[in-house]
Design a protein around this motif. Sequence first.
Motif, PDB file in Angstrom:
ATOM      1  N   TYR A  99       0.866  -1.387   0.105  1.00  0.00           N
ATOM      2  CA  TYR A  99      -0.262   0.088   0.191  1.00  0.00           C
ATOM      3  C   TYR A  99       1.081   1.453   0.118  1.00  0.00           C
ATOM      4  CZ  TYR A  99      -3.607  -2.794   1.233  1.00  0.00           C
ATOM      5  OH  TYR A  99      -4.469  -4.385   1.227  1.00  0.00           O
ATOM      6  N   ALA A 100       2.069   1.045   0.896  1.00  0.00           N
ATOM      7  CA  ALA A 100       3.237   2.357   0.874  1.00  0.00           C
ATOM      8  C   ALA A 100       3.073   2.686   0.139  1.00  0.00           C
ATOM      9  CB  ALA A 100       3.660   2.925   2.216  1.00  0.00           C
ATOM     10  N   GLY A 101       3.956   2.001  -0.540  1.00  0.00           N
ATOM     11  CA  GLY A 101       5.175   1.926  -1.761  1.00  0.00           C
ATOM     12  C   GLY A 101       4.553   2.192  -2.853  1.00  0.00           C
ATOM     13  N   GLN A 224       4.242  11.401   1.423  1.00  0.00           N
ATOM     14  CA  GLN A 224       3.166   9.839   1.212  1.00  0.00           C
ATOM     15  C   GLN A 224       3.433   8.272   1.522  1.00  0.00           C
ATOM     16  OE1 GLN A 224       0.432  11.211   0.581  1.00  0.00           O
ATOM     17  NE2 GLN A 224      -0.638   9.302  -0.628  1.00  0.00           N
ATOM     18  N   PHE A 225       4.276   7.651   1.675  1.00  0.00           N
ATOM     19  CA  PHE A 225       4.514   7.046   2.539  1.00  0.00           C
ATOM     20  C   PHE A 225       4.684   6.463   3.661  1.00  0.00           C
ATOM     21  CE2 PHE A 225       7.297   3.560   3.793  1.00  0.00           C
ATOM     22  CZ  PHE A 225       6.998   2.841   3.032  1.00  0.00           C
ATOM     23  N   VAL A 226       4.589   7.428   4.634  1.00  0.00           N
ATOM     24  CA  VAL A 226       4.405   7.744   5.854  1.00  0.00           C
ATOM     25  C   VAL A 226       3.328   7.559   6.211  1.00  0.00           C
ATOM     26  CG1 VAL A 226       4.875   8.677   8.280  1.00  0.00           C
ATOM     27  CG2 VAL A 226       7.072   9.090   6.005  1.00  0.00           C
ATOM     28  N   ALA A 227       2.602   9.051   5.528  1.00  0.00           N
ATOM     29  CA  ALA A 227       0.392   8.875   5.378  1.00  0.00           C
ATOM     30  C   ALA A 227       0.066   8.021   4.697  1.00  0.00           C
ATOM     31  CB  ALA A 227       0.404   9.668   4.771  1.00  0.00           C
ATOM     32  N   VAL A 228       0.329   6.974   4.129  1.00  0.00           N
ATOM     33  CA  VAL A 228       0.128   5.848   3.448  1.00  0.00           C
ATOM     34  C   VAL A 228       0.128   4.334   4.609  1.00  0.00           C
ATOM     35  CG1 VAL A 228       0.130   4.005   2.266  1.00  0.00           C
ATOM     36  CG2 VAL A 228      -0.400   6.004   1.651  1.00  0.00           C
ATOM     37  N   TRP A 229       1.553   4.887   5.572  1.00  0.00           N
ATOM     38  CA  TRP A 229       2.086   3.153   6.014  1.00  0.00           C
ATOM     39  C   TRP A 229       1.396   3.834   8.275  1.00  0.00           C
ATOM     40  CZ3 TRP A 229       5.433  -0.841   6.019  1.00  0.00           C
ATOM     41  CH2 TRP A 229       5.884  -1.282   6.903  1.00  0.00           C
ATOM     42  N   ALA A 275       6.596  -2.780  13.511  1.00  0.00           N
ATOM     43  CA  ALA A 275       6.722  -1.592  12.694  1.00  0.00           C
ATOM     44  C   ALA A 275       7.361   0.025  12.066  1.00  0.00           C
ATOM     45  CB  ALA A 275       4.915  -1.486  12.489  1.00  0.00           C
ATOM     46  N   VAL A 276       7.773  -0.093  13.148  1.00  0.00           N
ATOM     47  CA  VAL A 276       8.839   1.573  12.603  1.00  0.00           C
ATOM     48  C   VAL A 276      10.189   1.433  12.002  1.00  0.00           C
ATOM     49  CG1 VAL A 276       9.604   3.378  14.360  1.00  0.00           C
ATOM     50  CG2 VAL A 276       7.801   2.257  15.225  1.00  0.00           C
ATOM     51  N   ILE A 277      10.407   0.446  12.399  1.00  0.00           N
ATOM     52  CA  ILE A 277      12.012   0.083  11.216  1.00  0.00           C
ATOM     53  C   ILE A 277      12.034   0.526   9.882  1.00  0.00           C
ATOM     54  CG2 ILE A 277      14.201  -1.726  11.008  1.00  0.00           C
ATOM     55  CD1 ILE A 277      13.455  -2.912  13.899  1.00  0.00           C
ATOM     56  N   PRO A 278      11.666   0.244   9.430  1.00  0.00           N
ATOM     57  CA  PRO A 278      11.123   0.877   7.960  1.00  0.00           C
ATOM     58  C   PRO A 278      10.897   1.755   7.602  1.00  0.00           C
ATOM     59  CG  PRO A 278       9.353  -1.728   8.195  1.00  0.00           C
ATOM     60  CD  PRO A 278       9.650  -0.835   9.850  1.00  0.00           C
ATOM     61  N   LEU A 279      10.180   2.362   8.291  1.00  0.00           N
ATOM     62  CA  LEU A 279      10.206   3.880   7.894  1.00  0.00           C
ATOM     63  C   LEU A 279      11.549   4.867   8.741  1.00  0.00           C
ATOM     64  CD1 LEU A 279       6.877   5.313   9.889  1.00  0.00           C
ATOM     65  CD2 LEU A 279       7.198   4.808   7.293  1.00  0.00           C
ATOM     66  N   ILE A 280      12.218   3.976   9.531  1.00  0.00           N
ATOM     67  CA  ILE A 280      13.505   4.671  10.524  1.00  0.00           C
ATOM     68  C   ILE A 280      14.588   4.784   8.634  1.00  0.00           C
ATOM     69  CG2 ILE A 280      15.249   4.266  12.053  1.00  0.00           C
ATOM     70  CD1 ILE A 280      13.760   3.742  13.554  1.00  0.00           C
ATOM     71  N   ALA A 281      14.620   3.821   8.648  1.00  0.00           N
ATOM     72  CA  ALA A 281      15.371   3.439   7.183  1.00  0.00           C
ATOM     73  C   ALA A 281      15.130   3.636   6.280  1.00  0.00           C
ATOM     74  CB  ALA A 281      15.033   1.371   6.729  1.00  0.00           C
ATOM     75  N   LEU A 282      13.586   3.985   6.198  1.00  0.00           N
ATOM     76  CA  LEU A 282      13.502   4.841   4.451  1.00  0.00           C
ATOM     77  C   LEU A 282      13.580   6.278   4.097  1.00  0.00           C
ATOM     78  CD1 LEU A 282      11.936   5.192   1.208  1.00  0.00           C
ATOM     79  CD2 LEU A 282       9.999   5.614   3.102  1.00  0.00           C
ATOM     80  N   GLN A 287      17.284  10.718   2.596  1.00  0.00           N
ATOM     81  CA  GLN A 287      18.116  11.569   3.976  1.00  0.00           C
ATOM     82  C   GLN A 287      19.439  11.542   3.281  1.00  0.00           C
ATOM     83  OE1 GLN A 287      19.295  11.106   7.524  1.00  0.00           O
ATOM     84  NE2 GLN A 287      19.205  14.034   8.155  1.00  0.00           N
ATOM     85  N   ARG A 288      19.813  10.573   2.162  1.00  0.00           N
ATOM     86  CA  ARG A 288      21.301  10.523   1.382  1.00  0.00           C
ATOM     87  C   ARG A 288      20.929  11.039   0.546  1.00  0.00           C
ATOM     88  NH1 ARG A 288      23.178   6.860  -2.157  1.00  0.00           N
ATOM     89  NH2 ARG A 288      24.921   6.536  -1.972  1.00  0.00           N
TER      90      ARG A 288
END
Length: 301
Positions: A99-101, A224-229, A275-282, A287-288
């Motif tokens: 959904y998020a991707g 948008q990714f964070v909002a959908v996730w 569930a928080v780990i993918p958001l931190i990794a993204l 940011q890079r």
Amino acid sequence: MSSLAVRKPAPAAGTTPGTAQGPPPRRRIALVPTLTLLLGALYCLLPVAWVVIAATKSGSELFSTFTFLPGSGFADNLSDLNAYREGVYWQWMGNSALYAGVGALLSTAVSAISGYALAIYRFKGREAVFSVLMAGVLMPPVILAIPQYLLLAKADLADTYWSVLLPLVLSPYGVYLSRIYAAAAVPADVVEAGRMDGASEWRIFTRIALPMMVPGLVTVFLFQFVAVWNNFLLPFIMLSDDEKFPITLGLYTLLEQGSNTPALYTLVITGALLAVIPLIALFLVIQRFWSLDLLSGAVKS
């Protein structure tokens, strides 16, 4: 009788005559916002720290005492979460990634085209269209959820993956950000030069304007990714099959069952941590790309 002249010492650097030495008043005043920001960061990070620590505790450790000392049940919690209903948690994680991707990619593409068109082209009714989009930014999602469900149910798309993906394609806030960034990052002279060279409008957009808009589109994708996730209301209304649930709705069902089975609370906390780990990794990856895009733009200019 001769008088001796008394030589006064020169004032120290950073001080003015007639004032005592010490830190400037501005420096003392600057401590107030710094301390305020530190307290705000502590307030926001305290629940996150509690989730990290609580995920390491077993059920008996979690409910016996309230301490910020790590427990010894993290491995067991992971094993129980993995074994719950034959690993349905990872099905929920996969659904959230889908959904998020896909939703964020489609929304970013639509926002890029729409924002570029609203920023570059002059046509009748352009400001009216933009005003309608701005009204969509101010519209609470709860007002749109029921009409969206009725429309998708009429099209026999309720309780499908499309029922969650389709409402996410158009993001008024993403279109707004794309228009603002396209107006600032894409010079009109560059577009006119492309037209004079015989390039089509689509080629100008994909080959000239789109690379200039990448840093802004990265921001749109992240938002948008964070909002959908983290979206809960739309899947809650659209879906009834728990195998299609995203992680937010899946953890909610676990939390509801935890009122009758307290052992599930440790699964909810461990699942929330994972569930928080993918958001931190993204965020770290994007940011890079932010830094690279901004640096490359500075070099080109």
